[in-house]
Design a protein around this motif. Structure first.
Motif, mmCIF file in Angstrom:
data_model
loop_
_atom_site.group_PDB
_atom_site.id
_atom_site.type_symbol
_atom_site.label_atom_id
_atom_site.label_comp_id
_atom_site.label_asym_id
_atom_site.label_seq_id
_atom_site.Cartn_x
_atom_site.Cartn_y
_atom_site.Cartn_z
ATOM 1 N N LEU A 91 -6.479 -4.188 -0.302
ATOM 2 C CA LEU A 91 -5.036 -3.964 -0.143
ATOM 3 C C LEU A 91 -4.466 -4.936 0.894
ATOM 4 C CD1 LEU A 91 -5.005 -0.065 0.003
ATOM 5 C CD2 LEU A 91 -3.576 -1.402 -1.542
ATOM 6 N N VAL A 92 -3.212 -5.309 0.706
ATOM 7 C CA VAL A 92 -2.495 -6.124 1.697
ATOM 8 C C VAL A 92 -1.198 -5.398 2.014
ATOM 9 C CG1 VAL A 92 -1.463 -8.364 2.198
ATOM 10 C CG2 VAL A 92 -3.382 -8.223 0.605
ATOM 11 N N ASP A 93 -0.856 -5.261 3.282
ATOM 12 C CA ASP A 93 0.421 -4.616 3.615
ATOM 13 C C ASP A 93 0.928 -5.121 4.969
ATOM 14 O OD1 ASP A 93 1.805 -1.740 2.430
ATOM 15 O OD2 ASP A 93 2.479 -2.501 4.373
ATOM 16 N N THR A 94 2.244 -5.305 5.007
ATOM 17 C CA THR A 94 2.873 -5.742 6.259
ATOM 18 C C THR A 94 2.877 -4.621 7.302
ATOM 19 O OG1 THR A 94 4.941 -5.053 5.279
ATOM 20 C CG2 THR A 94 4.507 -7.404 5.281
ATOM 21 N N GLY A 95 2.850 -3.367 6.821
ATOM 22 C CA GLY A 95 3.036 -2.225 7.715
ATOM 23 C C GLY A 95 4.527 -2.028 7.971
ATOM 24 N N PRO A 96 4.955 -0.893 8.529
ATOM 25 C CA PRO A 96 4.084 0.215 8.892
ATOM 26 C C PRO A 96 3.440 0.853 7.653
ATOM 27 C CG PRO A 96 6.384 0.872 9.018
ATOM 28 C CD PRO A 96 6.383 -0.590 8.743
ATOM 29 N N LEU A 97 2.187 1.294 7.793
ATOM 30 C CA LEU A 97 1.493 1.876 6.651
ATOM 31 C C LEU A 97 2.007 3.290 6.362
ATOM 32 C CD1 LEU A 97 -2.234 0.831 7.291
ATOM 33 C CD2 LEU A 97 -0.537 -0.274 5.824
ATOM 34 N N GLY A 98 1.979 3.664 5.105
ATOM 35 C CA GLY A 98 2.379 5.019 4.724
ATOM 36 C C GLY A 98 3.240 5.024 3.470
ATOM 37 N N TYR B 273 -2.650 11.065 7.177
ATOM 38 C CA TYR B 273 -3.574 11.358 6.085
ATOM 39 C C TYR B 273 -3.641 10.183 5.106
ATOM 40 C CZ TYR B 273 -5.736 13.771 2.161
ATOM 41 O OH TYR B 273 -6.576 14.120 1.136
ATOM 42 N N ARG B 274 -2.454 9.631 4.801
ATOM 43 C CA ARG B 274 -2.404 8.498 3.869
ATOM 44 C C ARG B 274 -3.090 7.267 4.468
ATOM 45 N NH1 ARG B 274 0.396 7.098 -0.596
ATOM 46 N NH2 ARG B 274 -0.397 9.133 -1.234
ATOM 47 N N ILE B 275 -2.862 7.034 5.755
ATOM 48 C CA ILE B 275 -3.454 5.847 6.402
ATOM 49 C C ILE B 275 -4.982 5.952 6.396
ATOM 50 C CG2 ILE B 275 -3.650 4.614 8.615
ATOM 51 C CD1 ILE B 275 -0.616 5.355 9.030
ATOM 52 N N GLU B 276 -5.472 7.179 6.584
ATOM 53 C CA GLU B 276 -6.924 7.399 6.509
ATOM 54 C C GLU B 276 -7.442 6.950 5.145
ATOM 55 O OE1 GLU B 276 -7.652 11.415 8.279
ATOM 56 O OE2 GLU B 276 -9.244 11.398 6.746
ATOM 57 N N GLY B 277 -6.694 7.279 4.087
ATOM 58 C CA GLY B 277 -7.073 6.878 2.722
ATOM 59 C C GLY B 277 -6.989 5.370 2.546
ATOM 60 N N ILE B 278 -5.930 4.774 3.068
ATOM 61 C CA ILE B 278 -5.728 3.319 2.918
ATOM 62 C C ILE B 278 -6.852 2.564 3.628
ATOM 63 C CG2 ILE B 278 -4.244 1.400 3.655
ATOM 64 C CD1 ILE B 278 -1.819 3.269 3.216
ATOM 65 N N GLU B 279 -7.250 3.085 4.793
ATOM 66 C CA GLU B 279 -8.238 2.348 5.593
ATOM 67 C C GLU B 279 -9.658 2.460 5.047
ATOM 68 O OE1 GLU B 279 -7.195 3.571 9.568
ATOM 69 O OE2 GLU B 279 -5.769 1.905 9.750
ATOM 70 N N ARG B 280 -9.824 3.200 3.958
ATOM 71 C CA ARG B 280 -11.139 3.202 3.295
ATOM 72 C C ARG B 280 -11.301 1.956 2.429
ATOM 73 N NH1 ARG B 280 -10.429 8.964 1.864
ATOM 74 N NH2 ARG B 280 -10.912 10.069 3.780
ATOM 75 N N ALA C 28 0.829 -1.216 0.000
ATOM 76 C CA ALA C 28 0.000 0.000 0.000
ATOM 77 C C ALA C 28 0.858 1.259 0.000
ATOM 78 C CB ALA C 28 -0.943 -0.019 1.196
ATOM 79 N N GLY C 29 1.997 1.216 -0.688
ATOM 80 C CA GLY C 29 2.818 2.415 -0.850
ATOM 81 C C GLY C 29 2.257 3.270 -1.981
ATOM 82 N N SER C 30 3.099 4.147 -2.554
ATOM 83 C CA SER C 30 2.615 5.067 -3.600
ATOM 84 C C SER C 30 2.024 4.312 -4.778
ATOM 85 C CB SER C 30 3.777 5.935 -4.087
ATOM 86 O OG SER C 30 4.315 6.660 -3.014
ATOM 87 N N TYR D 171 -5.784 -5.930 4.587
ATOM 88 C CA TYR D 171 -5.327 -7.106 5.322
ATOM 89 C C TYR D 171 -3.890 -6.843 5.742
ATOM 90 C CZ TYR D 171 -9.424 -9.159 3.111
ATOM 91 O OH TYR D 171 -10.709 -9.405 2.696
ATOM 92 N N ARG D 172 -3.605 -6.972 7.036
ATOM 93 C CA ARG D 172 -2.268 -6.663 7.546
ATOM 94 C C ARG D 172 -1.445 -7.933 7.665
ATOM 95 N NH1 ARG D 172 -2.207 -1.598 10.125
ATOM 96 N NH2 ARG D 172 0.028 -1.967 10.313
ATOM 97 N N GLY D 173 -0.290 -7.962 7.003
ATOM 98 C CA GLY D 173 0.593 -9.121 7.096
ATOM 99 C C GLY D 173 1.357 -9.280 5.797
ATOM 100 N N ALA D 174 2.305 -10.210 5.800
ATOM 101 C CA ALA D 174 3.126 -10.454 4.608
ATOM 102 C C ALA D 174 2.366 -11.371 3.650
ATOM 103 C CB ALA D 174 4.451 -11.096 5.014
ATOM 104 N N ALA D 175 2.287 -10.933 2.386
ATOM 105 C CA ALA D 175 1.574 -11.723 1.372
ATOM 106 C C ALA D 175 2.525 -12.710 0.710
ATOM 107 C CB ALA D 175 0.985 -10.786 0.326
#
Ligand SMILES: Cc1cc2nc3c(=O)[nH]c(=O)nc-3n(C[C@H](O)[C@H](O)[C@H](O)COP(=O)(O)OP(=O)(O)OC[C@H]3O[C@@H](n4cnc5c(N)ncnc54)[C@H](O)[C@@H]3O)c2cc1C
Length: 488
Positions: free
Chosen positions: A34-41, A99-106, A14-16, A110-114
């Protein structure tokens, strides 16, 4: 127990690039997750463009204060408040990330390594399996572990660590001469670190035209940065409190020592652990996931975008690729990415560097016949008024059609100035049409009219005033088509 969910499109990362792909897919009515390990942004916000430019704003201000004497202003006793600078950067990064995380969370996230289990399914961590007919891989890049003998034991900082520093080392040895090395190496130097840069090629920014790279190298040396060219790194070791890098120049072995070593030898695509082979996706650990112009991988239902493709590694390219991939995936299109103009780039050194289109190096390599015009800021009235006279602008135009094929700037506000030529090239302007565009006086931007005039004169075109202005949005034989054909 495993949770299984299905979506039309799943974007991994969930990067750029990934965020742009997800947003575009949602806009055309696709059920996307979206799937991302985090940290989000994403890298740009957390450890890339934004924190680095926040820091550079402080070192630029310091340089401006020192340079102000050229304007009759004597700024005495400047001090650097590094804890403040670091806190300011952290606050900005937090604001951008929130601000970006607010957008991602819309999106469903799924949080974790794909990891691909098959061409149509992925595991996210241990508990979740996701299924989709199509995927976009946007897992970015990472800094590879150093293979320089002794460096790991000696200790070093990379760009992630440098962006977090709270105090400036007294001295630093920078390994590398690419854009991160230039931007952050100059930051350290200006903030007070005695700085040595060890670079493999003859000048900083190897990929740039030699006149640009040589000029930047000259300016760095002029302000006291010791740039050692043609250096082959041999190893590193610790000597008391000092960290020492051994290198050779023409077989002659030498050493550079500092309180810190800044490792800036580039990033590699992040492909590890993704199970790409389970989905028939070809990749190379150093070059990244193989994609065609439509951003499809060797599995046509899986796309890859951004740094993980190993090319460009720039945010605006990552976003563009994400948008192209999402449109192709969700609308069954075959849109091809075209980097002719999108591949424009800038380096936030001082003086800044920016380029669009083909370099002279590329034109010569491709055998394209062109004319060029160059003009120095030292000759330009507005630059003289501002006492910002380092550098030059350069424009290249096709010898047959006169269409602008490329341009570059090294100088004040280069990252802003380049946009004028980006727009002109987007409308397939000739050098002749360009020089007729009205420019306000006195501005830095009007410097572009000089290389355009030089090109037009070499092409035997009429000078301004000879005939009425005629702007075209397309030119029959643009020359850029030939360039595209030769690039293949
Ligand atoms: C110091 C520095 C300065 C820079 N300055 C500039 C600049 O001025 N201008 C510019 O254009 N570019 C700049 N860049 C480059 C730019 O930051 C990158 O090109 C861009 O951010 C890449 O975006 P991306 O979406 O491909 O990757 P990222 O933003 O890195 O996103 C990848 C995402 O994938 C996630 N991920 C990774 N592995 C997995 C997995 N297995 N499963 C699920 N999720 C995963 C990560 O958590 C991350 O959120 C800079 C880079 C650096 C390091």
């Amino acid at each position: 127990m495993q949770q299984i969910a299905r979506h039309d499109l799943i974007v991994i990362g969930a990067g750029s690039a990934g965020f742009a792909a997800a947003r575009t897919a949602r806009d055309v009515g696709c059920n996307v997750a979206l799937v991302d390990t985090g940290p989000l942004g994403g890298l740009c916000i957390l450890r890339g463009c934004m924190p680095s430019k926040a820091l550079l704003a402080s070192s630029d201000a310091l340089a401006d204060a020192r340079d102000a004497k050229a304007l009759g202003i004597h700024v005495e006793g400047t001090t650097v408040d590094m804890p403040f600078i670091a806190a300011r950067k952290r606050a900005l990064v937090k604001e951008f990330a929130d601000y970006r995380i607010e957008g991602i969370e819309r999106f469903p996230i799924y949080r974790g390594a794909a990891r691909f289990l098959s061409p149509t399914s992925i595991a996210v961590g241990e508990a979740t399996v996701l299924e989709a007919p199509k995927f976009v891989v946007a897992t970015g890049s990472l800094i590879p572990a150093s293979v320089l003998p002794g460096l790991a034991e000696t200790g070093y900082i990379d760009s992630d660590a440098l962006l977090e520093i709270e105090s400036i080392p007294k001295s630093v040895v920078v390994l590398g001469g690419g854009y991160t090395a230039c931007e952050l190496g100059q930051f350290l130097a200006r903030m007070g670190a005695r700085t040595t840069m060890l670079i493999r090629s003859g000048h900083l920014l190897t990929a740039s035209d030699d006149d640009v790279g040589n000029a930047l190298t000259h300016y760095f040396r002029e302000e006291g940065i010791d740039v050692v060219d043609h250096a082959t790194l041999v190893g590193a070791y610790r000597r008391g409190t000092e960290k020492v890098v051994r290198y050779s120049v023409d077989g002659d072995e030498r050493e550079a020592a500092g309180e810190e070593i800044f490792y800036a030898l580039g990033r590699v695509p992040n492909v590890e652990g993704l199970g790409l082979e389970n989905a028939g996706i070809a990749y190379d650990p150093r070059l990244g996931i193989q994609v065609d112009a439509t951003m499809r991988t060797t599995n046509p239902d899986v796309y890859a975008v951004g740094d993980v493709t190993g090319e460009y590694m720039l945010v605006h390219v990552a976003i563009y690729q994400g948008e192209v991939a999402a449109r192709n995936a969700c609308m069954n299109l075959n849109e091809s990415a075209n980097y002719e103009i999108v591949g424009a780039h800038t380096i936030f050194s001082d003086p800044q560097v920016a380029a669009v289109g083909a370099s002279e190096k590329a034109l010569r390599r491709l055998g394209i016949s062109y004319v060029s015009g160059r003009y120095d800021f030292a000759e330009h009235g507005k630059a003289q008024c501002l006492a910002k006279t380092k550098g030059f602008v350069k424009m290249m135009a096709d010898r047959e059609s006169g269409v602008i094929l490329g341009a570059c700037v090294i100088g004040p506000q280069a990252s802003e100035l380049i946009h004028e030529v980006i727009v002109a090239m987007a409308f397939a302007s000739t050098a002749d049409q360009f020089m007729r565009i009205p420019h306000l006086h006195p501005t830095l931007a009007e410097i572009w009219t000089y290389p355009a005039e030089i090109c037009a004169a070499k092409l035997g075109m009429k000078m301004p005033g000879d005939e009425p202005i005629e702007m075209a949005t397309s030119v029959p034989d643009t020359g850029r088509e030939r360039l595209r054909e030769r690039r293949g």
